[in-house]
Design an enzyme around this catalytic site. Structure first.
Site: not given
Ligand SMILES: NC(=O)c1ccc[n+]([C@@H]2O[C@H](COP(=O)([O-])OP(=O)(O)OC[C@H]3O[C@@H](n4cnc5c(N)ncnc54)[C@H](O)[C@@H]3O)[C@@H](O)[C@H]2O)c1
Ligand SMILES: O=C[C@H](O)CS(=O)(=O)O
Length: 484
Positions: A157-158, A183, A256, A290
């Site tokens: 969602w972010n 999300a 990711e 993230c």
């Molecule tokens: N590495 C990156 O590029 C990156 C970028 C953005 C966010 N993030 C990480 O994401 C997290 C925050 O985002 P969030 O709260 O949406 O993460 P989340 O893992 O809770 O959810 C991510 C997505 O997965 C879906 N989801 C959750 N459980 C699932 C399941 N069992 N089966 C299928 N889909 C499922 C959610 O509905 C959402 O669409 C943080 O840990 C952040 O660091 C990483």
């Molecule tokens: O949080 C996830 C995104 O990948 C951050 S960024 O805008 O790509 O730095």
């Protein structure tokens, strides 16, 4: 009600096979504004059977889409880019309404999201293979790159736009079709992108946005043998679950995942630059990225000066509804996110940390929290080990390079890291010693479409953006011609 120049960007249906569809469950997910609690819209809860049908249609679409030339596919991607750019203000309004980030940040994200489409509308024409000098005179050896097939993306969602185009753009450029499940909190931005993909002339079934229960739709996307690739962005714990669900069909994966970024200020750092970098890296999207700094390590010799400067700069941040002029920090996404921030602060204070600024909820609405700076934080505190995902800057002390590298690497995560120093030999030593996929040196902002974004360790694998990003959606085929 949102005031949009193009009202049909706001949709309450899913987009599949070129059609706007309702869910056959008869249920819907409501989308609320995290700043005001107001209802912004709703999306259908599709069923497993509907998801299976979308997968089959995406497979049919893929078989035609891959036969276009790269130039033809990329011309349509370019039209999509142009339409997103032309409608950036509306998309930003939808994003701020459902995610909460300030309009300026939302507009910036739309440009960032569009840049991946622009980039891969160019990269898609350069998926070169190899001609290999044969070890025997009677053979000729060639390697070609081919689209991997029907792809799926599950996104957080972010970053409701960029996390989708960072996957869909390379997939489509490579000749794949893509099914996105955004999300629950932020599906409306994804559907606005789908409106414009349709207008750009991207064929039915090539780009799809489905909505519904994550476990139901995710269960189909991870287990269908038709889906050859899953790209997931989200938490590490969910990434592990999805990876397990994908294993029986041996899908190609991009993960990711979560982060725990260190931000190191050495004694020779430009402190004003380091403060600006810390603000940019820590408080962007209210700390909900993230790659946000999660721990700040400051050398003893500059600790007090840096802490004072940072607290003063944080005091200049303006918290409020993202639609208000001058607001630099919006609400967190929900109450659970605020609770986690409070848990990390309370734990730190109970173990000896001090509050230099902030530390409390704000009476602006349920999800508003002060930008916060904590001093005297130590490695035994929760905030050192878990991703806070909120506007809290915990300051740790260090006295030697070896000590801070050991502390910075003392985490299972390995996504982003940052440090400030003007000593070139230290820059190389520290950059090479940090166990992360990305290192910001004298900068707090590292993300763009041309560089490989991704992590190591429990932050996942695979790279997005850059010339590496398209290979995530392609496979190699070796042609060996005999009897020459
Ligand atoms: N590495 C990156 O590029 C990156 C970028 C953005 C966010 N993030 C990480 O994401 C997290 C925050 O985002 P969030 O709260 O949406 O993460 P989340 O893992 O809770 O959810 C991510 C997505 O997965 C879906 N989801 C959750 N459980 C699932 C399941 N069992 N089966 C299928 N889909 C499922 C959610 O509905 C959402 O669409 C943080 O840990 C952040 O660091 C990483
Ligand atoms: O949080 C996830 C995104 O990948 C951050 S960024 O805008 O790509 O730095």
């Amino acid at each position: 009600m949102l005031s949009l120049a193009k009202p049909d960007l706001l949709r309450n249906q899913a987009y599949a096979n070129g059609q706007w569809i309702d869910g056959d469950t008869g249920e819907a997910t409501e989308v609320f504004n995290p700043a005001t609690g107001e209802l912004v819209g709703s999306v259908p809860k599709m069923s497993a059977a509907q998801t299976q049908a979308v997968i089959a249609q995406a497979d049919t679409a893929y078989r035609s889409w891959k036969k276009l030339t790269a130039k033809e596919r990329c011309a349509l991607l370019r039209k999509w880019f142009d339409l997103i750019t032309a409608n950036a203000d509306d998309i930003a309004k939808i994003m701020t309404a459902e995610q909460g980030k300030p309009l300026t940040e939302a507009k910036g994200e739309v440009g960032y999201a569009a840049s991946f489409i622009e980039w891969f509308s160019e990269e898609g024409k350069r998926t070169y293979g190899d001609v290999i000098p044969s070890p025997t005179g009677d053979k000729r050896l060639v390697v070609v790159k081919e689209p991997i097939g029907v792809c799926a993306a599950i996104t957080p969602w972010n970053f409701p736009a960029a996390m989708i185009t960072r996957k869909a753009a390379p997939a489509l450029a490579a000749g794949c079709s893509m099914i996105v499940r955004p999300a629950d909190a932020t599906p409306l931005t994804a559907l606005a992108l789908a409106v414009l993909a349709d207008e750009a002339g991207i064929p039915a079934g090539v780009f799809n946005v489905i909505t519904g229960k994550s476990r139901v739709l995710g269960g189909e996307l991870t287990t269908s043998p038709v889906i050859k690739k899953l790209s997931f962005t989200g938490s590490t714990e969910v990434g592990r679950v999805l990876m397990e669900q994908c294993s029986p069909t041996l899908k190609k994966l991009s993960m990711e995942l979560g982060g725990n970024a260190p931000f190191i200020v050495f004694e020779d750092a430009d402190l004003d630059a380091a403060v600006a970098g810390a603000i940019a890296s820590k408080y962007r999207n209210a700390g909900q990225t993230c790659v946000c700094t999660n721990r700040l390590y400051v050398h003893d010799k500059v600790y007090d000066a840096f802490a004072e400067k940072l607290a003063k700069a944080v005091g200049q941040l303006k918290v409020g509804n993202g639609t208000e002029e001058g607001v630099t920090q919006g609400p967190l996404i929900d109450n659970a996110a605020v609770n986690k921030v409070e848990e990390h602060i309370e734990d730190a204070l109970s173990k000896g940390a001090r509050t230099l600024f902030g530390g409390k909820r704000l009476p602006l609405g349920d999800n508003f929290f002060e930008p916060t700076v904590l001093a005297d934080v130590t490695q035994d505190m929760l905030i050192a080990r878990e991703e806070t995902f909120g506007p809290v800057a915990p300051l740790f002390r260090f006295s030697s390079d070896d000590e801070v590298i050991q502390m910075a690497n003392d985490t299972e995560f390995g996504l982003a890291s940052y440090f400030y120093s003007k000593d070139i030999s230290r820059v190389w030593r520290v950059a090479e010693a940090l166990e992360y996929g990305m290192v910001g040196i004298n900068t707090g902002i590292i993300s763009n479409e041309v560089a490989p974004f991704g992590g190591v360790k429990q932050s996942g694998f695979g790279r997005e953006g850059s010339h590496y990003g398209i290979d995530e959606y392609m496979s190699l085929k070796y042609l060996c011609m005999g009897e020459i």
